[in-house]
Design an enzyme around this catalytic site. Structure first.
Site, PDB file in Angstrom:
ATOM      1  N   ASP A   1      24.830  56.084   3.331  1.00 49.68           N
ATOM      2  CA  ASP A   1      24.190  54.585   2.454  1.00 49.68           C
ATOM      3  C   ASP A   1      23.947  55.713   1.570  1.00 49.68           C
ATOM      4  O   ASP A   1      23.444  55.261   0.323  1.00 49.68           O
ATOM      5  CB  ASP A   1      23.120  53.717   2.910  1.00 49.68           C
ATOM      6  CG  ASP A   1      24.054  52.577   3.087  1.00 49.68           C
ATOM      7  OD1 ASP A   1      24.613  51.674   2.569  1.00 49.68           O
ATOM      8  OD2 ASP A   1      23.229  51.702   4.128  1.00 49.68           O
TER       9      ASP A   1
ATOM     10  N   GLY B   1      19.057  41.760  -1.877  1.00 46.94           N
ATOM     11  CA  GLY B   1      18.845  41.395  -0.395  1.00 46.94           C
ATOM     12  C   GLY B   1      17.254  40.848   0.885  1.00 46.94           C
ATOM     13  O   GLY B   1      16.564  41.347  -1.184  1.00 46.94           O
TER      14      GLY B   1
ATOM     15  N   GLU C   1      30.977  45.398   2.156  1.00 44.09           N
ATOM     16  CA  GLU C   1      30.438  46.775   3.169  1.00 44.09           C
ATOM     17  C   GLU C   1      31.518  46.929   4.281  1.00 44.09           C
ATOM     18  O   GLU C   1      32.075  48.621   4.198  1.00 44.09           O
ATOM     19  CB  GLU C   1      29.152  47.318   3.521  1.00 44.09           C
ATOM     20  CG  GLU C   1      27.954  47.178   2.236  1.00 44.09           C
ATOM     21  CD  GLU C   1      26.718  46.484   2.962  1.00 44.09           C
ATOM     22  OE1 GLU C   1      25.490  47.307   1.946  1.00 44.09           O
ATOM     23  OE2 GLU C   1      26.129  45.884   2.779  1.00 44.09           O
TER      24      GLU C   1
END
Length: 396
Positions: free
Chosen positions: A145, A207, A383
């Site tokens: 990430d 999110g 993702e």
């Protein structure tokens, strides 16, 4: 086939892809193993049917073996060797700048980054070790990430603290949600029919965890999260940016140590902290329209902080903004959150098409009107597909 794994300390999210067409892998199964070390449950969807099992899962290795046994039992795979590679989501990769085959050096880097991501990296490490035992022939790939943000310039990633903190202790902005941003950049290149290396975007990954990234010429130019995912915009349960002195002040006021205050900033702040009721944006927006003052307070702060960062990043891009994108759970689905953020951006001359903002959609939709100076879109992130594609590219 490619297996994509996102492992926490007591859970494993997994998705299986058919990669017969390497350029267009298709996800065929989506599942979750949870309550590992507690009691255990495994569930997955395959061909429209849901399979659920309550099973003792003392550790990740047992969980992965159980999942693979079920895939064989249901003839989804004939044996474990049908899965030729496994891609892992790893939250923190230190200064690694791209997805990588997991060799000893990469694995050691993931372990070294545990001190920077103590809530996230240990689960990935445990899962990698487990899959090495259960699937010895599979090639393993780590997708980070943090990797996408390694293009940040020094003035973006350095903090105004003693330079030795950076040189000796790695104190810098790393940024997160990079796999999502990488996917969105590629998707927007398709949608706008513009080469990725010419693309200038402001992407709001909202999110429960939330961040915003400025993408310049297809690369991360600045982002809101920092050394850890606690920094930046206000989130579901995380504070985002605060005056650092608050930590020492509240340690003294509440007679708590630093780790306990940090835990409150991570798990009891954000929407939950300001409302005192919920971290779920559906509750917050629902309460807002019922006149609940606590939810109004939380939503007003959340949308203002997000808008402030968008303006800051718009300044970095000047007059060359190809689009503002909303993605992730809140960004993709919360009509009013998008609306309230955009209404706080008068300098950008954005015109929202309310009908478009409210309509259902597939992969993406425009929510700005044709007269808007800047295009605004909601785009569904993926993702797992991004991890799958990187895994294919590194192992083919």
């Amino acid at each position: 086939m490619i297996l994509v794994v996102n492992a926490g300390s007591s859970s494993i999210k997994f998705r299986l892809f058919n990669d017969l067409d390497k350029s267009n892998p298709i996800d065929i199964l989506d599942g979750l193993a949870e309550r590992i070390t507690v009691d255990g449950a495994v569930s997955f969807k395959y061909e429209g049917k849901k399979y659920e099992y309550n099973v003792e899962l003392p550790n990740h290795e047992v969980a992965i073996k159980f999942i693979l046994d079920k895939l064989i039992e249901l003839n989804i795979i004939s044996n474990v060797d049908d899965i030729n590679a496994v891609g892992f989501r790893v939250v923190h990769g230190g200064t690694i700048s791209k997805s990588s085959i997991i060799d000893q050096k990469v694995f050691d880097t993931i372990k070294d980054a545990v001190k920077l991501a103590p809530l996230h990296n240990p689960g990935a490490i445990t899962a990698i070790e487990a899959i090495e035992k259960v699937m010895p022939k599979a090639k393993l790939v780590a997708c980070f990430d943090t990797a996408y943000h390694q293009t940040l310039a020094e003035e973006q990633y350095l903090y105004a603290v003693p330079y030795s903190w950076y040189k000796e202790h790695g104190v810098r902005k790393y940024g997160f949600h990079g796999i999502s941003y990488q996917y969105i950049a590629e998707k927007m290149s398709e949608v706008l029919a513009k080469p990725k290396d010419q693309l200038n975007l402001i992407v709001c990954h909202l999110g429960n965890g939330a961040s915003i990234t400025c993408i310049k010429n297809g690369k991360s130019f600045d982002t809101t999260m920092g050394l850890t995912p606690l920094a930046g915009v206000m989130m579901g349960t995380r504070s985002g940016d605060i005056d650092p002195s608050i930590i020492e002040y509240m340690c003294k006021e509440l007679q708590l140590d630093v780790s306990k205050i940090t835990n409150i900033l991570n798990k009891e702040s954000g929407l939950l902290g300001l409302s005192g009721k919920s971290s779920d944006m559906r509750d917050v927006t629902g309460g807002y329209f019922k006149g609940d003052e606590d939810y109004k307070r939380a939503l007003n702060k959340y949308t203002q902080v997000s808008a402030d960062y968008i303006i800051r990043f718009a300044n970095l891009l000047g007059h060359n903004i190809d689009g503002i994108v909303f993605t992730a759970g809140v960004g993709e689905n919360s009509i009013h959150t998008r609306q309230f953020i955009l209404e706080k951006l008068p300098l950008l001359d954005i015109e929202i098409d309310n009908a478009k903002n409210e309509e259902s959609y597939g992969d993406y939709k425009y929510i700005s009107s044709p007269n808007s100076k800047i295009k605004v879109l909601a785009v569904r992130t993926n993702e797992e597909l991004m991890i799958c594609k990187d895994t294919i590219n590194l192992t083919k």
